[in-house]
Write an enzyme that holds these catalytic residues in place. Structure first.
Site, PDB file in Angstrom:
ATOM      1  N   GLU A  99       0.833  -1.211   0.000  1.00 13.87           N
ATOM      2  CA  GLU A  99       0.000   0.000   0.000  1.00 13.87           C
ATOM      3  C   GLU A  99       0.863   1.254   0.000  1.00 13.87           C
ATOM      4  O   GLU A  99       1.907   1.298   0.665  1.00 13.87           O
ATOM      5  CB  GLU A  99      -0.871   0.032   1.266  1.00 13.87           C
ATOM      6  CG  GLU A  99      -2.123  -0.798   1.176  1.00 13.87           C
ATOM      7  CD  GLU A  99      -3.229  -0.094   0.389  1.00 13.87           C
ATOM      8  OE1 GLU A  99      -2.934   0.836  -0.390  1.00 13.87           O
ATOM      9  OE2 GLU A  99      -4.388  -0.500   0.567  1.00 13.87           O
ATOM     10  N   ASP A 100       0.401   2.262  -0.696  1.00 12.73           N
ATOM     11  CA  ASP A 100       1.052   3.565  -0.652  1.00 12.73           C
ATOM     12  C   ASP A 100       0.761   4.292   0.646  1.00 12.73           C
ATOM     13  O   ASP A 100       1.653   4.851   1.272  1.00 12.73           O
ATOM     14  CB  ASP A 100       0.598   4.427  -1.851  1.00 12.73           C
ATOM     15  CG  ASP A 100      -0.918   4.411  -2.034  1.00 12.73           C
ATOM     16  OD1 ASP A 100      -1.634   3.782  -1.223  1.00 12.73           O
ATOM     17  OD2 ASP A 100      -1.401   5.023  -3.005  1.00 12.73           O
ATOM     18  N   ASP A 103      -4.963   5.460   5.528  1.00 10.29           N
ATOM     19  CA  ASP A 103      -5.556   6.657   6.111  1.00 10.29           C
ATOM     20  C   ASP A 103      -6.588   6.215   7.163  1.00 10.29           C
ATOM     21  O   ASP A 103      -6.218   5.863   8.278  1.00 10.29           O
ATOM     22  CB  ASP A 103      -6.152   7.466   4.942  1.00 10.29           C
ATOM     23  CG  ASP A 103      -6.689   8.813   5.328  1.00 10.29           C
ATOM     24  OD1 ASP A 103      -6.169   9.432   6.257  1.00 10.29           O
ATOM     25  OD2 ASP A 103      -7.651   9.278   4.680  1.00 10.29           O
ATOM     26  N   PHE A 152      -2.424  16.058   3.500  1.00  9.29           N
ATOM     27  CA  PHE A 152      -2.766  15.412   2.230  1.00  9.29           C
ATOM     28  C   PHE A 152      -1.513  15.299   1.374  1.00  9.29           C
ATOM     29  O   PHE A 152      -0.926  16.304   0.967  1.00  9.29           O
ATOM     30  CB  PHE A 152      -3.866  16.165   1.480  1.00  9.29           C
ATOM     31  CG  PHE A 152      -4.415  15.348   0.348  1.00  9.29           C
ATOM     32  CD1 PHE A 152      -5.329  14.321   0.598  1.00  9.29           C
ATOM     33  CD2 PHE A 152      -3.994  15.562  -0.954  1.00  9.29           C
ATOM     34  CE1 PHE A 152      -5.809  13.527  -0.436  1.00  9.29           C
ATOM     35  CE2 PHE A 152      -4.473  14.772  -1.998  1.00  9.29           C
ATOM     36  CZ  PHE A 152      -5.383  13.763  -1.735  1.00  9.29           C
ATOM     37  N   ARG A 165       1.633  12.748  -9.440  1.00  9.37           N
ATOM     38  CA  ARG A 165       2.150  11.389  -9.187  1.00  9.37           C
ATOM     39  C   ARG A 165       3.636  11.291  -9.498  1.00  9.37           C
ATOM     40  O   ARG A 165       4.342  10.456  -8.959  1.00  9.37           O
ATOM     41  CB  ARG A 165       1.413  10.361 -10.057  1.00  9.37           C
ATOM     42  CG  ARG A 165      -0.043  10.156  -9.694  1.00  9.37           C
ATOM     43  CD  ARG A 165      -0.580   8.901 -10.375  1.00  9.37           C
ATOM     44  NE  ARG A 165      -2.036   8.851 -10.366  1.00  9.37           N
ATOM     45  CZ  ARG A 165      -2.781   8.382  -9.365  1.00  9.37           C
ATOM     46  NH1 ARG A 165      -2.199   7.946  -8.269  1.00  9.37           N
ATOM     47  NH2 ARG A 165      -4.088   8.350  -9.442  1.00  9.37           N
TER      48      ARG A 165
END
Ligand code: 5GP
Ligand code: MG
Length: 177
Positions: A99-100, A103, A152, A165
């Site tokens: 996973e990046d 959250d 964020f 990205r």
């Protein structure tokens, strides 16, 4: 909602490299004879996955899944579905989710439920970043890169409305006052 257009660096490319090397070392130790299937969630994880697997010195396979969760913009819809599932059987295999960012934990928990139904021998989670202060759906992260504040993030694969990205560092953007 509008964001400043210039992202600020939170984690530099050099720090990312050190941490990806550390994670790869841990995974190399734990999966030496296990021939794992790495399952990455598109799109955000693609750069992390690409860097990570080039540090893994063991036989492995990769799979991509595509989930619908966040639409465009910053907030989750709260509903998730599988848009593109696994293209191989993982029954009896050792699965490592890559996973990046974790959250609230909703997405990863949903993915873990989906994968458990396929009856793998084991499932573990490797996440480059985690925002524990935002967690609503608890989960165990077996290999964690960075604990980050409630900001964020963009860059290193992560987007805001499909932009950013390609930034080589992990950056953050703030709402305009
Ligand atoms: P969760 O379901 O854990 O709340 O959110 C996970 C997903 O939300 C991530 O895979 C990512 O798509 C998106 N997300 C959460 N936080 C961020 C962030 O700071 N930046 C970006 N670009 N996406 C995020
Ligand atoms: Mg993701």
């Amino acid at each position: 909602m509008s964001f400043q257009s210039k992202p600020s660096v939170l984690i530099s490319r050099q720090e990312i490299e050190v941490t990806v090397n550390r994670l790869a070392g841990e995974i190399n130790n734990d999966y030496r004879d296990k021939h794992p299937v790495l399952v990455a969630v598109l799109k955000g994880s693609f750069i992390f996955l690409a860097d990570l697997i080039r540090r893994l010195d063991l036989p492995l396979e990769i799979e991509f899944v595509r989930l619908s969760s966040y639409g465009r913009g910053k907030e989750s819809s709260g509903k998730i579905s599988v848009v593109q599932g696994l293209s191989t059987e993982v029954k009896g295999r050792h699965v490592l989710v890559v996973e990046d960012i974790i959250d609230t934990g909703l997405t990863t928990n949903f993915l873990l439920d989906y994968l458990r139904q396929k009856e793998p021998s084991s499932i573990k989670v490797c996440a480059l970043t985690s925002k524990p202060s935002r967690r609503k759906f608890p989960l165990t992260i077996d290999y964690l890169g960075f604990t980050i504040p409630d900001k964020f993030l963009v860059g290193y694969g992560l987007d805001y409305d499909e932009k950013f990205r390609n930034l080589p560092d992990i950056c953050f953007i703030e709402e305009e006052q």
